[in-house]
Design an enzyme around this catalytic site. Structure first.
Site, PDB file in Angstrom:
ATOM      1  N   ALA A   1      64.167  55.111  40.472  1.00 12.78           N
ATOM      2  CA  ALA A   1      65.117  54.260  40.838  1.00 12.78           C
ATOM      3  C   ALA A   1      65.297  53.330  42.251  1.00 12.78           C
ATOM      4  CB  ALA A   1      66.510  54.349  39.817  1.00 12.78           C
ATOM      5  N   THR A   2      65.515  54.677  43.348  1.00  9.93           N
ATOM      6  CA  THR A   2      66.353  53.772  44.433  1.00  9.93           C
ATOM      7  C   THR A   2      65.261  53.166  45.615  1.00  9.93           C
ATOM      8  OG1 THR A   2      65.633  56.387  45.592  1.00  9.93           O
ATOM      9  CG2 THR A   2      67.913  56.253  44.305  1.00  9.93           C
TER      10      THR A   2
ATOM     11  N   GLY B   1      62.233  50.239  45.659  1.00  9.33           N
ATOM     12  CA  GLY B   1      60.592  49.583  45.516  1.00  9.33           C
ATOM     13  C   GLY B   1      61.200  49.350  43.640  1.00  9.33           C
TER      14      GLY B   1
ATOM     15  N   SER C   1      47.764  53.700  39.424  1.00  8.23           N
ATOM     16  CA  SER C   1      47.314  52.939  40.066  1.00  8.23           C
ATOM     17  C   SER C   1      46.269  52.129  40.031  1.00  8.23           C
ATOM     18  CB  SER C   1      47.989  53.692  41.439  1.00  8.23           C
ATOM     19  OG  SER C   1      47.020  52.800  42.961  1.00  8.23           O
TER      20      SER C   1
ATOM     21  N   TYR D   1      45.493  61.410  46.131  1.00  2.09           N
ATOM     22  CA  TYR D   1      46.547  60.143  45.877  1.00  2.09           C
ATOM     23  C   TYR D   1      45.756  59.341  44.135  1.00  2.09           C
ATOM     24  CZ  TYR D   1      48.532  56.111  45.094  1.00  2.09           C
ATOM     25  OH  TYR D   1      49.373  55.179  43.945  1.00  2.09           O
TER      26      TYR D   1
ATOM     27  N   LYS E   1      46.283  59.498  40.346  1.00  2.14           N
ATOM     28  CA  LYS E   1      46.590  58.268  39.133  1.00  2.14           C
ATOM     29  C   LYS E   1      45.910  58.422  38.854  1.00  2.14           C
ATOM     30  CE  LYS E   1      50.796  57.505  41.377  1.00  2.14           C
ATOM     31  NZ  LYS E   1      51.578  56.539  40.655  1.00  2.14           N
TER      32      LYS E   1
ATOM     33  N   GLU F   1      58.079  50.341  49.675  1.00  2.00           N
ATOM     34  CA  GLU F   1      58.521  51.509  51.045  1.00  2.00           C
ATOM     35  C   GLU F   1      57.338  52.526  51.066  1.00  2.00           C
ATOM     36  OE1 GLU F   1      62.272  53.521  51.098  1.00  2.00           O
ATOM     37  OE2 GLU F   1      63.841  52.000  50.651  1.00  2.00           O
ATOM     38  N   PHE F   2      56.897  52.307  50.238  1.00  4.10           N
ATOM     39  CA  PHE F   2      54.792  53.092  49.486  1.00  4.10           C
ATOM     40  C   PHE F   2      54.364  53.706  51.275  1.00  4.10           C
ATOM     41  CE2 PHE F   2      50.528  53.717  48.566  1.00  4.10           C
ATOM     42  CZ  PHE F   2      50.654  54.117  47.699  1.00  4.10           C
TER      43      PHE F   2
END
Length: 251
Positions: free
Chosen positions: A10-11, A13, A137, A150, A154, A186-187
């Site tokens: 939660a910090t 994006g 995604s 990745y 997903k 920030e991805f």
């Protein structure tokens, strides 16, 4: 009655945008993240609603169990779990990729999501009420060069979400898989290990999705009538499409 939402990652994006969106609706918030300073900033920002912030690495099963069993009074009945914590690392081909990066993605995107779900779902089943929202995604649907592990993580999220629905058919619990396409947060900075120039190049000449866009979709799927389950939301910016199949031709 005031509802409670638990948001991992939660910090920044999507997670941060979701926390801000649900705070505006007056929900109780359980927010988790690895960075204490950012958690404190977020908690300070979300004044006016009850917030329980937990420093948490979702890859740590013991820590997830501790968090789930030590929720304070008023936060124990979770209405919505947003499994948002996740990341992509590297864009090399499978023959050149870092095994450490692969392991981190598997541990976070798959195992971390499973840990949170397994630890918080029994209470939802006992109350016959709840909603699991998994952040997938389009990479789980459409392959691209360098997407290897990745995209595979997903694809797991997609199938895990579908199987959760089958396990929970006897309940009123909802399960939704959100599948964003090109989105700027920030991805890409994380993917390229802090190389901002490489990250910026990903979005050059485009109008990508934003975290606010995704937060609105997450809010929408929770706000439809209780008998309605939005199973999957695949969303891209209008500048993006699934491309044609690639064909390699010999010279």
């Amino acid at each position: 009655m005031q509802k409670t939402i638990c948001i991992t990652g939660a910090t920044s994006g999507f997670g941060k945008a979701c926390a801000e969106r649900f705070a505006r609706e007056g929900w109780r918030l359980i927010v988790t993240g690895r960075r204490v300073d950012r958690l404190q900033e977020l908690t300070d920002q979300l004044h006016g609603v009850p917030v329980h912030a937990v420093q948490l690495d979702v890859r740590d099963l013991a820590a997830v169990k501790t968090m789930a069993s030590n929720l304070p009074e008023g936060f124990r009945d979770i209405d919505v779990l947003v499994n948002n914590a996740g990341l992509a690392l590297g864009l090399e081909g499978a023959h050149e990729a870092s095994l450490d990066d692969w392991e981190t993605m598997i541990d976070t995107n798959i195992k971390g999501l499973c840990y949170l779900t397994r630890c918080l779902l029994p209470a939802m089943v006992a109350r016959n009420q709840g909603h699991i929202i998994n952040m997938g995604s389009i990479a789980g649907n459409y392959p691209y060069p360098g997407g290897n592990v990745y995209g595979a993580t997903k694809a797991f999220v997609k199938q895990f979400s579908r199987n959760l629905l089958t396990d929970l058919i006897h309940t009123k619990i909802r399960v939704t898989n959100i599948e964003p396409g090109l989105a700027e947060s920030e991805f890409s900075i994380v993917r390229f290990h802090g190389d901002k120039d490489k990250a910026d190049a990903v979005y050059k000449g485009t109008q990508p999705l934003t975290p606010v866009d995704i937060a609105e979709i997450v809010h929408w799927v929770t706000s439809v009538p209780p008998h309605v389950n939005i199973c999957t939301v695949e969303v891209m910016p209008v500048c993006q499409s699934c491309g044609p199949l690639a064909v390699h031709r010999e010279a």
